[in-house]
Motif scaffolding. Sequence first.
Motif, PDB file in Angstrom:
ATOM      1  N   ILE A   9       0.960  -1.059  -0.063  1.00 12.17           N
ATOM      2  CA  ILE A   9      -0.143   0.062   0.145  1.00 12.17           C
ATOM      3  C   ILE A   9       1.023   1.268   0.075  1.00 12.17           C
ATOM      4  O   ILE A   9       0.736   2.248  -0.820  1.00 12.17           O
ATOM      5  N   ALA A  10       1.894   1.251   0.956  1.00 14.63           N
ATOM      6  CA  ALA A  10       2.864   2.440   0.861  1.00 14.63           C
ATOM      7  C   ALA A  10       3.358   2.628  -0.492  1.00 14.63           C
ATOM      8  O   ALA A  10       3.610   3.826  -1.004  1.00 14.63           O
ATOM      9  N   LEU A  11       3.932   1.639  -0.952  1.00 11.17           N
ATOM     10  CA  LEU A  11       4.396   1.815  -2.445  1.00 11.17           C
ATOM     11  C   LEU A  11       3.538   2.291  -3.456  1.00 11.17           C
ATOM     12  O   LEU A  11       3.685   3.353  -4.150  1.00 11.17           O
ATOM     13  N   ALA A  12       2.116   1.806  -3.380  1.00 11.31           N
ATOM     14  CA  ALA A  12       1.255   2.453  -4.438  1.00 11.31           C
ATOM     15  C   ALA A  12       0.850   3.699  -3.933  1.00 11.31           C
ATOM     16  O   ALA A  12       0.766   4.596  -4.843  1.00 11.31           O
ATOM     17  N   SER A  13       0.873   4.132  -2.853  1.00 13.70           N
ATOM     18  CA  SER A  13       0.624   5.619  -2.283  1.00 13.70           C
ATOM     19  C   SER A  13       1.829   6.685  -2.893  1.00 13.70           C
ATOM     20  O   SER A  13       1.418   7.843  -3.055  1.00 13.70           O
ATOM     21  N   LEU A  20      15.558  -4.520   2.433  1.00 13.05           N
ATOM     22  CA  LEU A  20      14.155  -4.572   1.730  1.00 13.05           C
ATOM     23  C   LEU A  20      13.880  -3.305   1.305  1.00 13.05           C
ATOM     24  O   LEU A  20      13.109  -2.985   0.262  1.00 13.05           O
ATOM     25  N   VAL A  21      14.375  -2.118   1.923  1.00 17.17           N
ATOM     26  CA  VAL A  21      14.053  -0.758   1.401  1.00 17.17           C
ATOM     27  C   VAL A  21      14.599  -0.657  -0.135  1.00 17.17           C
ATOM     28  O   VAL A  21      13.855   0.160  -0.867  1.00 17.17           O
ATOM     29  N   SER A  22      15.665  -1.298  -0.128  1.00 19.85           N
ATOM     30  CA  SER A  22      16.543  -0.946  -1.464  1.00 19.85           C
ATOM     31  C   SER A  22      15.761  -1.695  -2.521  1.00 19.85           C
ATOM     32  O   SER A  22      15.736  -1.132  -3.885  1.00 19.85           O
ATOM     33  N   VAL A  28      20.627  10.774   6.674  1.00 23.71           N
ATOM     34  CA  VAL A  28      20.802   9.642   5.965  1.00 23.71           C
ATOM     35  C   VAL A  28      20.358   8.489   6.788  1.00 23.71           C
ATOM     36  O   VAL A  28      20.881   7.283   6.252  1.00 23.71           O
ATOM     37  N   GLY A  29      19.663   8.715   7.952  1.00 18.83           N
ATOM     38  CA  GLY A  29      19.379   7.426   8.609  1.00 18.83           C
ATOM     39  C   GLY A  29      18.495   6.373   8.186  1.00 18.83           C
ATOM     40  O   GLY A  29      18.502   5.350   8.112  1.00 18.83           O
ATOM     41  N   ALA A  30      17.354   6.802   7.093  1.00 20.01           N
ATOM     42  CA  ALA A  30      16.370   6.065   6.573  1.00 20.01           C
ATOM     43  C   ALA A  30      15.969   6.380   5.416  1.00 20.01           C
ATOM     44  O   ALA A  30      16.668   7.547   4.754  1.00 20.01           O
ATOM     45  N   ARG A  31      15.063   5.843   4.617  1.00 22.09           N
ATOM     46  CA  ARG A  31      14.559   6.317   3.412  1.00 22.09           C
ATOM     47  C   ARG A  31      13.099   6.200   3.277  1.00 22.09           C
ATOM     48  O   ARG A  31      12.527   5.486   4.163  1.00 22.09           O
ATOM     49  N   ALA A  32      12.467   6.894   2.161  1.00 21.80           N
ATOM     50  CA  ALA A  32      11.179   6.864   2.266  1.00 21.80           C
ATOM     51  C   ALA A  32      10.961   5.657   0.937  1.00 21.80           C
ATOM     52  O   ALA A  32      11.636   5.598   0.223  1.00 21.80           O
ATOM     53  N   LEU A  33       9.924   5.170   1.139  1.00 22.47           N
ATOM     54  CA  LEU A  33       9.658   3.921   0.337  1.00 22.47           C
ATOM     55  C   LEU A  33       9.136   4.395  -0.982  1.00 22.47           C
ATOM     56  O   LEU A  33       8.488   5.574  -1.299  1.00 22.47           O
ATOM     57  N   GLY A  34       9.513   3.723  -2.086  1.00 20.05           N
ATOM     58  CA  GLY A  34       9.241   4.118  -3.563  1.00 20.05           C
ATOM     59  C   GLY A  34      10.254   5.108  -4.011  1.00 20.05           C
ATOM     60  O   GLY A  34      11.052   4.702  -5.092  1.00 20.05           O
ATOM     61  N   SER A  35      10.516   6.261  -3.342  1.00 19.16           N
ATOM     62  CA  SER A  35      11.483   7.231  -4.102  1.00 19.16           C
ATOM     63  C   SER A  35      12.998   6.860  -3.497  1.00 19.16           C
ATOM     64  O   SER A  35      13.848   7.256  -4.248  1.00 19.16           O
ATOM     65  N   GLY A  36      13.159   6.382  -2.359  1.00 14.53           N
ATOM     66  CA  GLY A  36      14.349   6.080  -1.678  1.00 14.53           C
ATOM     67  C   GLY A  36      15.050   7.281  -1.242  1.00 14.53           C
ATOM     68  O   GLY A  36      16.264   7.406  -0.660  1.00 14.53           O
ATOM     69  N   ALA A  94      13.124   9.983  11.711  1.00 12.03           N
ATOM     70  CA  ALA A  94      11.754  10.329  12.099  1.00 12.03           C
ATOM     71  C   ALA A  94      10.934  10.982  10.943  1.00 12.03           C
ATOM     72  O   ALA A  94       9.696  10.709  10.757  1.00 12.03           O
ATOM     73  N   SER A  95      11.616  11.559   9.824  1.00 11.67           N
ATOM     74  CA  SER A  95      11.050  11.946   8.869  1.00 11.67           C
ATOM     75  C   SER A  95      10.639  11.087   7.821  1.00 11.67           C
ATOM     76  O   SER A  95       9.533  11.022   7.320  1.00 11.67           O
ATOM     77  N   ALA A  96      11.510   9.891   7.754  1.00 12.19           N
ATOM     78  CA  ALA A  96      11.148   8.866   6.968  1.00 12.19           C
ATOM     79  C   ALA A  96      10.038   8.183   7.424  1.00 12.19           C
ATOM     80  O   ALA A  96       9.076   7.610   6.762  1.00 12.19           O
ATOM     81  N   ALA A  97       9.824   8.195   8.866  1.00  8.44           N
ATOM     82  CA  ALA A  97       8.666   7.418   9.574  1.00  8.44           C
ATOM     83  C   ALA A  97       7.467   8.220   9.194  1.00  8.44           C
ATOM     84  O   ALA A  97       6.259   7.755   8.835  1.00  8.44           O
TER      85      ALA A  97
END
Length: 508
Positions: free
Chosen positions: A87-91, A496-498, A111-119, A125-128
């Motif tokens: 769902i997150a990917l589709a969104s 998995l995020v990659s 650089v701690g984490a990444r947004a799904l889809g865009s990477g 906290a912002s990625a969350a």
Amino acid sequence: MSISCDYTRFNTLKKLRGFFTRRPVRDSLTSNGDDMSSTDITSVFPLPQAKSESELLAEFALGLSYEEVPRELIEQAKGHFLDVLGIALASSRFDFGRSVLAAAKDLGSGVGARALGSGAALPAASAALVNGTLAHGLDFDDTHIAGIYHASAPAFAAALSAGEELHADGKSVLLAYIAALEIGCRLAVAASGKFHERGFHPTALCGTFAAAAAAARLHGDNENALVSALGLCGSQASGILELRESWLKRLHPGWSAHAGLIAATLGRNGFKGPRTVFEGEHGFYMAHIGHIPEGEQKASYRLRDQWRSPGIALKPYPCCHFIHSFVDAALGVRKDVVPDDIERIDCLLSRDLHHMVAEPRERCIRPKTIYDSLFSVPYVVALALVKGRVDLAAFYDEPLDDPAVLRVASQTFCHEDPHSDFPRHFPGEVRITLKSGRILTRREVTSTGTPDRRLSKDEINAKFMKNATRVIGDAQANRAMETVWELEKLSDIGDLVSICMMKNGETK
């Protein structure tokens, strides 16, 4: 000292207090002649303080072992993790997804984490914030029925982002996610239906505490740190249901995940929060529902003995879960109905839900926005009868003003359901009167995807693939799916995020 030892000490001290207060004065002298007859023994040997709700929940979240979790629940959790990932990917390709990502970038780089889809690389906290918003953005994510709570979105976003920042392995992330699911569900069930009555969104409220628990567990925080974090969450947990044409509801799990990570960080660094956040006279429940849950209603009731998270239902349809039984009913009779032959449709709807999915009538039969359509019994029933499907394409890829759908929606009326057991279930009954005078009736006590009618693994996989491949390729989606089902074997959740990144940052 163990809990059993605490109780032994407690009982011993009670007996001692009774013994001393019954002794005559002459027998109550110390060796130096001081009178002890009026002395409360607890001032000399203080009784152990009962653990607060937040202390019990923190103890559970931090101490839960993989072996304690029933195998069936582990597999269910992986299915829900996969579901919300898709769902997150589709969104991520929708306008609200692009907007929240742009806002997160404006909040600061990291650089701690990444947004799904865009990477896109972001602070955890912002990625969350982004991933939680994406997870709920299409209103296709799961719901704990009794708690009326979207359990996975905030727990998933917090566990994924905190886990990626720490290069945590898949098993650790999975266990943090499970602990967060359970805590969020318990907090929501303790006020079942009451949050909605006061205009609050349970996901926004309870998800904040769940997210803090996931982050604290992954960071290896101690109990005091998490207790403080939960106390701080009491002031950060927020979410109203004044939605209208806004994107507010989509934001709620993202903001909860973000706030939970912030609270956990504060607690980890010694910032103190109230240990009585749940049972205090000015605490979370008193502020939001006007009373404090007691006995069996407490979030800690039978903690570890009785799991709440198996009550989470997956969604086969991307609309409000209150409507799903009506979709099942409409699809169940569709083979016997020609839309042009319909005279009228009467839907029996739980009394407490009319203001959410049946009113105002004009907006429900002629929705102007996609979100209006997702929360309309008349429109979704019409969609099911006319098109034979209720999927993302019907809401997002095709026009809302299809004349055939609007005509049937205008013939659909909602009435109070005298047999509803809401919020235990979300029942729905559809009565179709044809122009010939024939009446077709179908009642669904509960909907497809609920604990009584769970989706199969194949159905979960099919839903994931349909959602994920709106953004990434089939091969990537298959790899992601296989990785989640074997999450315990993954050495770094970042892998998995990659897998879930769009090539060159572009949508398909």
